[in-house]
Design an enzyme around this catalytic site. Structure first.
Site, PDB file in Angstrom:
ATOM      1  N   HIS A  84     -69.732  15.501 -14.713  1.00 47.32           N
ATOM      2  CA  HIS A  84     -70.810  15.276 -13.743  1.00 47.32           C
ATOM      3  C   HIS A  84     -72.109  15.962 -14.161  1.00 47.32           C
ATOM      4  O   HIS A  84     -73.167  15.615 -13.652  1.00 47.32           O
ATOM      5  CB  HIS A  84     -70.383  15.634 -12.308  1.00 47.32           C
ATOM      6  N   ASP A 220     -62.944  16.560 -15.357  1.00 45.84           N
ATOM      7  CA  ASP A 220     -64.404  16.644 -15.262  1.00 45.84           C
ATOM      8  C   ASP A 220     -65.016  17.329 -16.497  1.00 45.84           C
ATOM      9  O   ASP A 220     -65.475  18.463 -16.429  1.00 45.84           O
ATOM     10  CB  ASP A 220     -64.774  17.394 -13.972  1.00 45.84           C
ATOM     11  N   SER A 643     -71.047  24.754 -12.424  1.00 47.48           N
ATOM     12  CA  SER A 643     -70.355  23.609 -12.992  1.00 47.48           C
ATOM     13  C   SER A 643     -70.419  23.670 -14.503  1.00 47.48           C
ATOM     14  O   SER A 643     -71.490  23.886 -15.073  1.00 47.48           O
ATOM     15  CB  SER A 643     -71.000  22.314 -12.530  1.00 47.48           C
TER      16      SER A 643
HETATM   17  N1  ARG Z   1     -68.743  18.978  -6.093  1.00 49.13           N
HETATM   18  C1  ARG Z   1     -69.021  19.182  -7.490  1.00 49.13           C
HETATM   19  C2  ARG Z   1     -70.386  19.841  -7.642  1.00 49.13           C
HETATM   20  O1  ARG Z   1     -70.927  20.308  -6.699  1.00 49.13           O
HETATM   21  C3  ARG Z   1     -68.890  17.911  -8.265  1.00 49.13           C
HETATM   22  C4  ARG Z   1     -69.909  16.868  -7.964  1.00 49.13           C
HETATM   23  C5  ARG Z   1     -69.848  15.608  -8.757  1.00 49.13           C
HETATM   24  N2  ARG Z   1     -68.854  14.676  -8.259  1.00 49.13           N
HETATM   25  C6  ARG Z   1     -69.049  13.743  -7.294  1.00 49.13           C
HETATM   26  N3  ARG Z   1     -68.010  13.050  -6.902  1.00 49.13           N
HETATM   27  N4  ARG Z   1     -70.202  13.488  -6.706  1.00 49.13           N
HETATM   28  O2  ARG Z   1     -71.217  19.571  -8.450  1.00 49.13           O
HETATM   29  N1  GLU Z   2     -69.924  21.134  -8.753  1.00 53.32           N
HETATM   30  C1  GLU Z   2     -70.816  22.248  -8.648  1.00 53.32           C
HETATM   31  C2  GLU Z   2     -71.961  22.227  -9.659  1.00 53.32           C
HETATM   32  O1  GLU Z   2     -72.418  21.200 -10.060  1.00 53.32           O
HETATM   33  C3  GLU Z   2     -70.050  23.484  -8.770  1.00 53.32           C
HETATM   34  C4  GLU Z   2     -69.260  23.584  -7.586  1.00 53.32           C
HETATM   35  C5  GLU Z   2     -69.813  24.589  -6.630  1.00 53.32           C
HETATM   36  O2  GLU Z   2     -70.859  24.381  -6.015  1.00 53.32           O
HETATM   37  O3  GLU Z   2     -69.118  25.587  -6.561  1.00 53.32           O
HETATM   38  O4  GLU Z   2     -72.479  23.241 -10.043  1.00 53.32           O
END
Ligand code: ARG
Ligand code: GLU
Length: 708
Positions: A84, A220, A643
């Site tokens: 991502h 990921d 991330s």
């Molecule tokens: N929650 C994770 C972060 O904050 C992954 C986000 C990307 N994935 C998604 N399904 N939108 O970045």
């Molecule tokens: N998916 C998040 C990012 O893009 C990390 C997850 C979080 O916020 O802990 O940094």
């Protein structure tokens, strides 16, 4: 007596003490934590974590594209981060013919790696406490304006000195609301090429259904390579550049983890607010539902159109993911804050703080003053939320904004019209690549309606009311007229008008630019100055409030809020109990992917090749207990920006990549609860299994180093 006792108990209970696993520590002063880390199993020294004299773990880590973390995993510049995090790059190389989002991408040799315009990775050269230098000349009772000037010019001097005679970049960042200052010196590489990415059905497996949740089964990850000039120094993209030789890259552990193993996450968390006033938390808790609703409206429109057309799906994949991400996080955050009773806890803390502060002039009134400022801020903050979550989310309004800024800038610079023509056409070219009018027009209608209904009329732009009246109170009619006449909704119209001599005039008169200008002028006059003024006053008070909290809680160890600077978090692999009668184990496997497999649900449609590998138990050297490990959770305190961060074992070897947090713990940016706060990582063995057995790109493993 009873009352007194109760009160005393309340005070004790309400003092937020630092709990095990909470904290994001500055690497340069990790010596203050190293004993505790070692007590928890860590086997390296502070010098191994951070040093300027020898290669250390920090040298293998980069700030990736400004918003994520990445790490080097070979002596030839191979870099790994989250799928991502590389999503924008993967998408930008994708088309209907070469749909890398859907099918994945693998360079089978270095010549096939894809360059990425605009992508920057930054290595931290060093960080230093420069509090003394930045506050030099500052005195206690000094006027704030004067103080600010001194601080700013001291910072500039520190930065200038740090980069003198080098190609480095540097910044000074304030920590603890201006109680400390640190200098960060970076080396930035811009030739970063895409090497490989799994299909979204692996890299984003579970999609937005599983996002922010455990149990998780997402692969990921994405692989890049950093290139340098012949001298190993940063160089702009050039086919003749050579793979960058890092000072340090991570050795990979193939042993995996089990419950209670030590882990550490080393990366760039973006923003946390652990020490704020209860009102700030209450506002977040109560405004989240509005922002969520606005995003639901947009997502519904986007999802419907994306389902209808494969090309629209590619165009909006990245936009959709980023809208959906905060949309879901805010839901978990609000739930978590309510469950933890963070507002109530903070209020109790504020009471005891105020009792303690009585008679201390610099602290006595802080809590009340903050309360007043937050009260004053609320209506403006609300209007500002509708600004960021409603009208500027209309793509043509945003594009019109970017265009008017470009025109204004070039006018100031007295630029030649030819140059302006080229710039405008480049900017719009990029915009139209991923633009689909029906989504934007429908979004305009619903967002404008929300704006009109929820933003107090004293904040609204009179021009908008005028338009509404003009179109007989039909937003739909206004939208139809606006979208069928504006240049910014049609590539053909734009390119056509760019050929005319007076194209700058034509652009300026465009109805989208006109709407943007009228709207933004009103916002900049009526809302923004107040938001800025009050927030500045609040930040100022936090300097003392922070200092006061540190004096009040003498025995607590404080860590600075995240601010996109490099941090170490450490904790243990641990399951948790999300609800009554349920316990979540900390490790997930390929079996779980197959349990979720469902060709009729997009988010759970497992690639056929992976199904076959599973059915034939064809796991190669990656088999563990008859399956393949996929993800795991641990108690590390992380945030957005972490991330892609390396998650390391007690020997500093790479176990996997951090990529998310669990639903029950998403309030940890404001309040960390060790009972449920967990970070989610993808197991490096799953990554290697996918590269090797699924993608057939096992040649990449030859340049990696595995721990014995
Ligand atoms: N929650 C994770 C972060 O904050 C992954 C986000 C990307 N994935 C998604 N399904 N939108 O970045
Ligand atoms: N998916 C998040 C990012 O893009 C990390 C997850 C979080 O916020 O802990 O940094």
């Amino acid at each position: 007596m009873k009352k007194l006792l109760l009160f005393g108990l309340l005070v004790i209970l309400s003092l937020p003490v630092l709990r095990a696993d909470e904290g994001m520590w500055l690497p340069v002063i990790i010596s203050q934590r190293i004993k505790d880390m070692q007590k928890n199993g860590f086997r390296l020294t502070a010098e191994d974590v951070y040093s300027v004299n020898k290669a250390c773990l920090k040298d293998a880590i980069v700030h990736f594209g400004g918003g994520c973390t990445g790490e080097l995993i070979s002596g030839d510049g191979l870099l790994i981060t989250n799928h991502h995090c590389g999503y924008g790059q993967i998408q930008s190389h994708s088309s209907l013919e070469n749909d890398y989002l859907t099918h994945g991408f693998w360079a089978m040799n270095r010549g096939e790696e894809l360059p990425n315009r605009g992508l920057v990775v930054r290595f931290l050269v060093r960080m230093d406490d420069v509090t003394g230098a930045v506050l030099k000349g500052v005195t206690d009772g000094m006027d704030e304006k004067e103080r600010e000037q001194i601080v700013r010019s001291n910072q500039e001097a520190v930065v200038a000195k740090a980069i003198e005679g080098t190609h480095y970049q540097a910044r000074v960042e304030s920590l603890f609301y201006g109680n400390q200052y640190f200098l960060f010196v970076f080396e930035a590489y811009t030739d970063v090429r895409l090497v490989g990415a799994p299909p979204s059905a692996i890299g984003k497996f579970g999609g937005d259904t599983d996002n922010w949740m455990w149990p998780r089964h997402t692969g990921d990850f994405a692989i890049f390579r950093v290139y340098a000039g012949p001298d190993n120094k940063p160089a702009p993209y050039d086919p003749s550049n050579v793979p960058f030789k890092p000072k340090k890259f991570f050795t990979i552990s193939l042993k995996g983890v089990k419950e209670n193993d030590f882990t550490m996450v080393y990366g760039y968390p973006g923003r946390t607010q652990q020490y704020v006033h209860s009102e700030a938390v209450r506002y977040i808790q109560e405004s989240n539902p509005h922002k969520i609703r606005l995003r639901t409206l947009r997502l519904d429109i986007m999802n419907a159109e994306m389902a209808k057309s494969p090309s629209v799906r590619i165009q909006y994949a990245s936009k959709n993911a980023s809208v959906a991400n905060s949309w879901k996080k805010w839901q978990g955050e609000t739930k978590g804050l309510i469950r933890l009773q963070t507002v109530e806890q903070k209020r109790a803390f504020e009471e005891s703080f105020t009792l303690w502060a009585a008679g201390k002039p610099q602290y006595a009134l802080l809590v009340a003053q903050l309360q007043e400022l937050y009260d004053e801020l609320e209506p403006y903050a609300n209007a500002a939320d509708y600004h960021t979550e409603a009208l500027v989310c209309v793509e043509i309004i945003r594009a019109a904004g970017a265009l008017s800024q470009l025109l204004a800038r070039e006018e100031r610079a007295n630029s030649d019209p030819e140059r302006v023509r080229t710039l405008v056409s480049e900017q719009l070219e990029l915009f139209f690549k991923d633009y689909y009018r029906p989504i934007d027009q429908s979004s305009f209608v619903v967002l404008m309606r929300e704006y009109l209904m929820n933003v107090p009329s004293r904040f609204q732009a009179p021009f908008i009311a005028g338009q509404i009246t003009k179109y007989g109170f039909s937003i739909e009619m206004w939208a139809e007229e606006l979208f069928s006449t504006s240049l910014v909704t049609s590539k053909e119209r734009t390119m056509e008008s760019l050929r005319s001599d007076n194209f700058i005039e034509v652009l300026r008169r465009d109805p989208a630019l006109q709407l943007y200008t009228e709207y933004i002028n009103q916002y900049n006059q009526v809302v923004l100055p107040k938001v800025t003024e009050i927030n500045n006053a609040i930040t100022l008070l936090y300097r003392n409030y922070m200092k006061g909290q540190m004096e009040f809680q003498k025995n607590k160890v404080f860590y600075p809020d995240a601010n996109s600077t490099l941090r170490v978090a450490y904790g243990k692999v641990k399951g948790y109990k999300p609800m009554d009668a349920v316990y979540y184990e900390p490790l997930s496997t390929l079996d779980g992917i197959m349990e979720k497999d469902n060709p009729n649900i997009d988010d759970y449609d497992v690639p056929q090749k992976l199904r076959e590998l599973f059915q034939n138990r064809d796991f190669g050297r990656w088999a563990v207990n008859g399956t393949v490990p996929v993800c795991f959770i641990a108690t590390n305190h992380t945030s957005g920006g972490n991330s892609g961060s390396p998650i390391l074992n007690a020997n500093g070897e790479l176990l996997g990549l951090n990529f998310d947090r669990v639903w029950e713990g998403t309030m940890s940016d404001l309040a960390f609860d060790p009972v449920v706060c967990r970070n989610i990582s993808v197991d490096i063995r799953y990554v290697l299994f996918i590269i090797d057995k699924f993608a057939g790109a096992g040649y990449l493993l030859d340049e990696m180093v595995f721990a014995k």
